[in-house]
Design an enzyme around this catalytic site. Structure first.
Site, short mmCIF file in Angstrom:
data_model
loop_
_atom_site.label_atom_id
_atom_site.label_comp_id
_atom_site.label_asym_id
_atom_site.label_seq_id
_atom_site.Cartn_x
_atom_site.Cartn_y
_atom_site.Cartn_z
N LYS A 172 0.84 -1.21 0.00
CA LYS A 172 0.00 0.00 0.00
C LYS A 172 0.87 1.26 0.00
CE LYS A 172 -3.49 2.76 0.46
NZ LYS A 172 -4.72 2.92 -0.26
N LYS A 240 -0.91 11.30 5.91
CA LYS A 240 -0.60 10.21 6.84
C LYS A 240 0.12 9.07 6.10
CE LYS A 240 -3.68 7.22 7.13
NZ LYS A 240 -4.03 5.96 6.51
#
Ligand code: NAP
Length: 297
Positions: A172, A240
């Site tokens: 990811k 983030k």
């Protein structure tokens, strides 16, 4: 054995994912801090619980889809967390995007209680979640992956078992490196076109048919031209994710200069109050930097 499902974290992504599992016929138990987050899933037949612990007490597979690394730690390991209610032999599947290093620590802690973990972050956005068409990248033991696969198939289309715990989160992070730089590259191409008096819409149309053609150019590229910054994927979440990327790169001692540069743009977008807007908001800054106006925003 018929699996029963827990789902914790019912935001933009978690809500439709949990609803799809319910629609597929699974018994679903849910928890969110805000009752209004649970409401649509309960309306679809799920049972509301007061805590993550209570969810874990009722089910055999517990999915988490919360925001950031400390949230996953709180929901799984914290007070009234999953670890306090989970049964030996259950599986915790974290589908949030968080740190690969922390993922491995949590997996080890759960293993001491006889509980398996998979990291299974996703790509495909809100639309992919609603359509049950997410791309799911999975880390953890192969046999645990096989056990959870029928549920992944309800939520996603491209489901890949990558490797051990943490491998899904590393994948990811790789995805976010590509997407952040794709948005930035598309923005730069539009500036180059506009500043030369060339229509960026025509440029996009032409590029779509060649090697630069991509889902990013198709979807993000169109919204950038429209000045449509509705989230989608919030800039603060992309910030983030880039923090995870840069922290992991530091831990590995590798150079990612392209990722570092686009992180600066994302940081600035959030700093300028665009954190709740889509991460394509960096295009606003690119236009300002060069004094070139491409869209009507
Ligand atoms: P979101 O809309 O902000 O939803 C996050 C949910 O997590 C909320 O329902 C929130 O609960 C819950 N939550 C957060 N911290 C919690 C805590 N400490 N304890 C209990 N519940 C907590 O975010 P999202 O867009 O669904 O994203 C979820 C995850 O998927 C993130 O890691 C994100 O990076 C990733 N992701 C998002 C997208 C996208 O396009 N949106 C795409 C791929 C991956 P309350 O409702 O009770 O506040």
């Amino acid at each position: 054995m018929a699996e029963t499902i827990g789902f914790i974290g019912l935001g933009i992504m978690g809500q439709p994912m949990a609803i799809n599992l319910r629609k597929a016929g699974y018994e679903v138990w849910v928890h969110a801090r805000r009752p209004e987050s649970m409401q649509p899933v309960v309306a679809a037949g799920a049972t509301a619980c007061d805590s993550a612990r209570e969810v874990a007490e009722h089910v055999s597979i517990i999915f988490t889809m919360v925001s950031d690394t400390p949230d996953v730690e709180a929901v799984i390991l914290g007070e009234n967390g999953i670890i306090e209610g989970v049964h030996t032999g259950s599986v915790v599947v974290d589908m949030s995007t968080i740190s690969p290093t922390t993922t491995r620590v949590i997996a080890d802690m759960l293993e001491t209680q006889g509980v398996e973990m998979l990291d299974a972050p996703v790509s495909g956005g809100e639309k992919g979640a609603i359509d049950g068409a997410l791309s799911i990248m999975v880390g953890g033991k192969a046999e645990v992956f096989e056990r959870v696969k029928p549920m992944f198939e309800v939520m996603g289309k491209n489901i890949v078992h990558i490797g051990d715990n943490g491998a899904g989160q590393v994948t990811k992070a790789c995805n976010q490196v590509v997407i952040a730089q794709a948005i930035s590259a598309i923005g730069e191409a539009y500036l180059l076109a506009e500043s030369n008096g060339v229509d960026p819409r025509k440029v996009r149309e032409a590029l779509m048919g060649g090697f630069a053609g991509s889902r990013a150019l198709e979807s993000h590229g169109e919204r950038m031209l429209d000045g449509n910054y509705q989230p989608g994927f919030k800039a603060k979440l992309h910030q983030k994710d880039m923090r995870i990327v840069m922290q992991t790169a530091e831990e590995m001692g590798i150079a990612l200069p392209g990722a570092a540069a686009v992180t600066q743009l994302i940081n600035t977008a959030v700093g300028q109050g665009m954190g709740e807007d889509d991460s394509i908001s960096i295009f606003r800054l690119q236009q300002k930097l060069s004094g070139v106006k491409v869209n009507k925003d």
